[in-house]
Motif scaffolding. Structure first.
Motif, PDB file in Angstrom:
ATOM      1  N   VAL A  20       0.817  -1.204   0.000  1.00 14.58           N
ATOM      2  CA  VAL A  20       0.000   0.000   0.000  1.00 14.58           C
ATOM      3  C   VAL A  20       0.858   1.265   0.000  1.00 14.58           C
ATOM      4  O   VAL A  20       0.385   2.333  -0.390  1.00 14.58           O
ATOM      5  N   VAL A  21       2.127   1.136   0.388  1.00 12.92           N
ATOM      6  CA  VAL A  21       3.017   2.299   0.438  1.00 12.92           C
ATOM      7  C   VAL A  21       3.853   2.426  -0.825  1.00 12.92           C
ATOM      8  O   VAL A  21       3.888   3.474  -1.461  1.00 12.92           O
ATOM      9  N   ARG A  69       1.048   7.358   8.315  1.00 12.49           N
ATOM     10  CA  ARG A  69       1.295   8.786   8.094  1.00 12.49           C
ATOM     11  C   ARG A  69       0.615   9.292   6.825  1.00 12.49           C
ATOM     12  O   ARG A  69       0.051  10.392   6.807  1.00 12.49           O
ATOM     13  N   ARG A  70       0.642   8.473   5.775  1.00  6.88           N
ATOM     14  CA  ARG A  70       0.062   8.869   4.491  1.00  6.88           C
ATOM     15  C   ARG A  70      -1.442   8.588   4.410  1.00  6.88           C
ATOM     16  O   ARG A  70      -2.060   8.882   3.394  1.00  6.88           O
ATOM     17  N   LYS A  71      -1.993   7.982   5.453  1.00 10.03           N
ATOM     18  CA  LYS A  71      -3.399   7.550   5.438  1.00 10.03           C
ATOM     19  C   LYS A  71      -3.667   6.618   4.262  1.00 10.03           C
ATOM     20  O   LYS A  71      -4.733   6.631   3.633  1.00 10.03           O
ATOM     21  N   ALA A  72      -2.663   5.780   3.977  1.00  5.26           N
ATOM     22  CA  ALA A  72      -2.757   4.892   2.819  1.00  5.26           C
ATOM     23  C   ALA A  72      -3.755   3.765   3.025  1.00  5.26           C
ATOM     24  O   ALA A  72      -4.384   3.303   2.066  1.00  5.26           O
ATOM     25  N   PHE A  73      -3.925   3.302   4.262  1.00  4.84           N
ATOM     26  CA  PHE A  73      -4.885   2.225   4.514  1.00  4.84           C
ATOM     27  C   PHE A  73      -6.305   2.690   4.198  1.00  4.84           C
ATOM     28  O   PHE A  73      -7.060   1.991   3.512  1.00  4.84           O
ATOM     29  N   GLU A  74      -6.669   3.864   4.693  1.00  2.75           N
ATOM     30  CA  GLU A  74      -8.020   4.374   4.455  1.00  2.75           C
ATOM     31  C   GLU A  74      -8.274   4.605   2.970  1.00  2.75           C
ATOM     32  O   GLU A  74      -9.333   4.256   2.446  1.00  2.75           O
ATOM     33  N   ARG A  75      -7.271   5.175   2.286  1.00  7.47           N
ATOM     34  CA  ARG A  75      -7.443   5.464   0.868  1.00  7.47           C
ATOM     35  C   ARG A  75      -7.578   4.188   0.055  1.00  7.47           C
ATOM     36  O   ARG A  75      -8.397   4.098  -0.869  1.00  7.47           O
ATOM     37  N   LYS A  78     -10.925   2.494   0.765  1.00 11.00           N
ATOM     38  CA  LYS A  78     -12.051   3.330   0.332  1.00 11.00           C
ATOM     39  C   LYS A  78     -13.225   3.248   1.316  1.00 11.00           C
ATOM     40  O   LYS A  78     -14.387   3.136   0.921  1.00 11.00           O
ATOM     41  N   THR A  79     -12.883   3.255   2.595  1.00  7.24           N
ATOM     42  CA  THR A  79     -13.921   3.226   3.626  1.00  7.24           C
ATOM     43  C   THR A  79     -13.366   3.839   4.889  1.00  7.24           C
ATOM     44  O   THR A  79     -12.149   3.967   5.053  1.00  7.24           O
ATOM     45  N   LYS A  80     -14.258   4.229   5.792  1.00  3.50           N
ATOM     46  CA  LYS A  80     -13.803   4.760   7.076  1.00  3.50           C
ATOM     47  C   LYS A  80     -13.267   3.615   7.923  1.00  3.50           C
ATOM     48  O   LYS A  80     -13.915   2.587   8.079  1.00  3.50           O
ATOM     49  N   VAL A  81     -12.099   3.815   8.453  1.00  6.50           N
ATOM     50  CA  VAL A  81     -11.467   2.780   9.266  1.00  6.50           C
ATOM     51  C   VAL A  81     -10.624   3.450  10.343  1.00  6.50           C
ATOM     52  O   VAL A  81      -9.989   4.478  10.103  1.00  6.50           O
ATOM     53  N   VAL A  82     -10.640   2.873  11.524  1.00  4.06           N
ATOM     54  CA  VAL A  82      -9.819   3.381  12.614  1.00  4.06           C
ATOM     55  C   VAL A  82      -8.459   2.684  12.549  1.00  4.06           C
ATOM     56  O   VAL A  82      -8.377   1.459  12.621  1.00  4.06           O
ATOM     57  N   VAL A  83      -7.399   3.473  12.384  1.00  2.42           N
ATOM     58  CA  VAL A  83      -6.046   2.928  12.305  1.00  2.42           C
ATOM     59  C   VAL A  83      -5.311   3.295  13.595  1.00  2.42           C
ATOM     60  O   VAL A  83      -4.981   4.460  13.811  1.00  2.42           O
ATOM     61  N   ASP A 230      -4.381   1.906  -5.514  1.00  2.00           N
ATOM     62  CA  ASP A 230      -5.331   1.514  -4.489  1.00  2.00           C
ATOM     63  C   ASP A 230      -6.062   0.246  -4.889  1.00  2.00           C
ATOM     64  O   ASP A 230      -6.379  -0.596  -4.073  1.00  2.00           O
ATOM     65  N   GLU A 231      -6.336   0.109  -6.185  1.00  2.00           N
ATOM     66  CA  GLU A 231      -7.072  -1.065  -6.652  1.00  2.00           C
ATOM     67  C   GLU A 231      -6.282  -2.342  -6.415  1.00  2.00           C
ATOM     68  O   GLU A 231      -6.838  -3.380  -6.106  1.00  2.00           O
ATOM     69  N   PHE A 232      -4.966  -2.268  -6.556  1.00  2.00           N
ATOM     70  CA  PHE A 232      -4.167  -3.483  -6.495  1.00  2.00           C
ATOM     71  C   PHE A 232      -3.562  -3.751  -5.128  1.00  2.00           C
ATOM     72  O   PHE A 232      -2.971  -4.786  -4.924  1.00  2.00           O
TER      73      PHE A 232
END
Length: 246
Positions: A20-21, A69-75, A78-83, A230-232
């Motif tokens: 994801v990074v 830091r990059r908020k890559a998990f949320e992006r 594509k949903t709200k998530v608590v990291v 993000d798709e992959f």
């Protein structure tokens, strides 16, 4: 001739996933899978068996922190998530516990010998798969174990045998070793060959890689388009799509 570039379909259908990074395509063993739990919190799935859509990050504490830091998990999801801010530390603790549990299983299988004399004897016998030293043990003991390993290597070489590279596991404190092995004052131990030993060593190597940040695990060599990446970096087919090991 250079091999054909991997298409988006290839990456989705094959066993590899993208970080994801970095967007780098890697095998599952070089990544950590995450899913969103029922409570909406991002959860590490170390065994790659939890249900739900997964997102992947390189096997590196640095990569996990950079993804936060990059908020890559949320992006990517594509949903709200608590990291959780301490996600990298939580993963470290889980991997440490997993490795110690594997060591306990190797001990139950009769593959662990503890005590300096027994470790030295196993090294000399040529049946030592690994040496385990407490990270907080005395330097003198570590030096003596090193000398025993050198003597064993010289003996094998003089006999015309290939010198074996015996790994030294030195990331566990004595208290952790005592708990895993169920005995007091464990500073030195030796591991005999066997499936349970290989299971432990595999988890140890994975934890070491996570802590030392694999090369290239943070900065991408060729940044991809964010939408395509993000798709992959996620997979909708579930954990079985990556062929998790039993």
């Amino acid at each position: 001739m250079k091999p054909a570039a991997r298409t988006g379909a290839d990456r989705r259908d094959g066993p590899e996933r993208s970080c994801v990074v970095t967007r780098a395509v890697k095998a599952p063993d070089d990544l950590i899978r995450f899913v969103v739990g029922p409570d909406g919190v991002l959860t590490p799935d170390l065994r790659r068996k939890l249900p739900g859509r997964g997102v992947w990050a390189s096997l590196s504490a640095g990569a996990v922190n950079e993804a936060i830091r990059r908020k890559a998990f949320e992006r990517s999801l594509k949903t709200k998530v608590v990291v959780p801010a301490d996600l990298a530390a939580t993963i470290d603790a889980l991997m440490l516990r997993d490795a110690l549990q594997a060591l306990a299983m190797a001990n139950k299988a009769g593959l662990v010998q503890a005590g300096f004399a027994k470790v030295e004897a196993m090294i000399g016998s040529g049946r030592c798969a690994a040496v385990i030293e407490a990270s907080d043990g005395a330097e003198d003991g570590q030096r003596k174990i090193g000398q025993a390993l050198k003597r064993a290597a010289i003996a094998r070489e003089s006999d015309g045998l290939k010198v074996r590279n015996i790994p030294i596991v030195a990331i566990f404190a004595a208290a952790d070793l005592e708990l895993a092995l169920g005995r007091a004052h464990v500073i030195h131990a030796a591991l005999a060959p066997g499936p349970a030993a290989e299971g432990f060593l595999s988890r140890w190597r994975r934890l070491v890689r996570y802590r030392t940040d694999d090369a290239g695990a943070i900065e991408p060599d060729n940044p991809a388009d964010p939408d395509e990446a993000d798709e992959f970096t996620t997979e909708a087919a579930g954990p079985k799509a990556v062929g998790p090991k039993a």
